[in-house]
Design an enzyme around this catalytic site. Structure first.
Site, PDB file in Angstrom:
ATOM      1  N   LYS A   1       0.812  -1.217   0.000  1.00 46.17           N
ATOM      2  CA  LYS A   1       0.000   0.000   0.000  1.00 46.17           C
ATOM      3  C   LYS A   1       0.847   1.271   0.000  1.00 46.17           C
ATOM      4  CE  LYS A   1      -3.683  -0.335  -0.328  1.00 46.17           C
ATOM      5  NZ  LYS A   1      -4.464  -0.604  -1.570  1.00 46.17           N
TER       6      LYS A   1
ATOM      7  N   THR B   1       1.136  -0.633  -7.232  1.00 46.82           N
ATOM      8  CA  THR B   1       0.375  -0.708  -8.479  1.00 46.82           C
ATOM      9  C   THR B   1       0.535   0.571  -9.290  1.00 46.82           C
ATOM     10  OG1 THR B   1      -1.209  -2.177  -7.381  1.00 46.82           O
ATOM     11  CG2 THR B   1      -1.920  -1.142  -9.439  1.00 46.82           C
TER      12      THR B   1
ATOM     13  N   HIS C   1       7.496  -7.169  -3.009  1.00 48.25           N
ATOM     14  CA  HIS C   1       7.457  -6.461  -1.727  1.00 48.25           C
ATOM     15  C   HIS C   1       8.706  -6.786  -0.898  1.00 48.25           C
ATOM     16  CE1 HIS C   1       3.606  -4.710  -2.316  1.00 48.25           C
ATOM     17  NE2 HIS C   1       2.908  -5.816  -2.214  1.00 48.25           N
TER      18      HIS C   1
ATOM     19  N   PRO D   1       4.679   6.313   6.393  1.00 49.44           N
ATOM     20  CA  PRO D   1       4.255   5.042   6.997  1.00 49.44           C
ATOM     21  C   PRO D   1       2.859   5.073   7.603  1.00 49.44           C
ATOM     22  CG  PRO D   1       6.550   5.462   7.525  1.00 49.44           C
ATOM     23  CD  PRO D   1       6.033   6.698   6.843  1.00 49.44           C
TER      24      PRO D   1
ATOM     25  N   ALA E   1       0.377   4.633   4.763  1.00 48.96           N
ATOM     26  CA  ALA E   1       0.418   3.248   4.273  1.00 48.96           C
ATOM     27  C   ALA E   1      -0.295   2.313   5.247  1.00 48.96           C
ATOM     28  CB  ALA E   1       1.864   2.812   4.066  1.00 48.96           C
TER      29      ALA E   1
END
Length: 295
Positions: A35, A39, A92, A113, A116
């Site tokens: 996240k 993508t 990842h 962070p 995310a």
């Protein structure tokens, strides 16, 4: 090329699948935490490499997740071997778990962070964990004993948790371990750090900068438009990372893409606790770069 790799394993990933992978000159490895813009960066690379907003196949086929246990490794390797375009591969895994090859480019996207972690919390509710366990050969997960906590409460718990970063890469220690390893390599000519908030504020400029570093032609306005959050969400059926059907709702994968939502959920004491923990886990120059958009 280095063979001394750290191995990272979870219920659905194993970085050992990188060991011995036959790179080609010009390959692009996209290494991010969950996240944090994975993508998005895959789409940017697809547009820069293929030069068309109309991708010839779903993004997951064009840019496989090499170390995901849902798909047998030989099938992933065969698909990559058959590709004739410049390859861009998702992982990842931190860079110390991926073979280092001077012919290959490594792109690491960093996101605040806290943001995310908020996105990861919402993503957890969108995963079909029974289907995921079935695909990876794991036992079916038990029914949760308690309802999921509200996102703000979950975020405070995430800040305070202190697991081994190698065992829980999506924890705060794990996120900063991943970014710290990339930060230490940032002066290498084939390692490229990208800040999520820079993509939000100046997508065109960041795409041009990345194209230059990768030796690709700069993007035209049509390619930049195709990489916007709104356009990607509108095409979730072809862009969401869901080739195996583990998402309950592909549109929900592209939830908001905003920044600052994590900090907004915390009171002053919790924000101070976050910064204290981060300071113990990462060097000051990395944190100054990572947090520079905070008010």
């Amino acid at each position: 090329m280095s063979d001394a790799l750290t191995r990272y394993r979870s219920a659905d990933e194993d970085s050992a699948r990188w060991q011995g992978f036959p790179f080609r000159p010009g390959d692009i490895v996209i290494s991010t935490r969950s996240k944090s813009g994975t993508t998005w960066m895959q789409m940017i690379c697809a547009l820069l490499v293929l030069r068309t907003p109309e991708l010839p196949a779903p993004l997951t086929e064009l840019s496989p997740w090499l170390d995901w246990l849902v798909e047998p490794p030989e099938r992933v390797y065969a698909r990559l071997a058959a590709q004739r375009h410049r390859r861009f591969i998702k992982t990842h895994t931190p860079l110390d778990g991926v073979p280092s090859d001077s012919r290959v480019h490594y792109v690491v996207v960093a996101r605040h962070p806290l943001d995310a972690a908020v996105s990861l919390h919402h993503q957890g509710a969108n995963l079909d964990r029974v289907r995921l366990a079935e695909l990876t050969g794991q036992p079916a997960p038990p029914e949760p004993a308690h309802p999921r906590p509200p996102v703000g409460q979950a975020l405070v718990r995430w800040i305070d948790a202190d697991p081994d970063p190698h065992a829980e890469l999506d924890s705060l220690p794990g996120v900063l371990w991943h970014l710290g390893d990339a930060w230490a390599r940032r002066h290498q000519p084939n390692v490229h750090l990208v800040h999520y908030d820079d993509l939000r504020v100046d997508l065109s400029g960041q795409m041009r900068r990345l194209a230059e570093r990768l030796g690709l032609e700069p993007p035209g306005p049509d390619l930049v438009e195709a990489a916007t959050f709104e356009r990607m969400r509108a095409r979730a059926d072809r862009l969401a990372p869901d080739a195996a059907g583990v998402l309950k709702d592909r549109n929900a994968f592209f939830r908001s893409g905003r920044s600052g939502q994590g900090r907004a959920l915390l009171d002053a004491a919790a924000r101070a606790r976050y910064h204290s923990r981060a300071a113990a886990l990462a060097p000051p120059d990395l944190l100054a770069w990572l947090h520079r958009t905070e008010a």
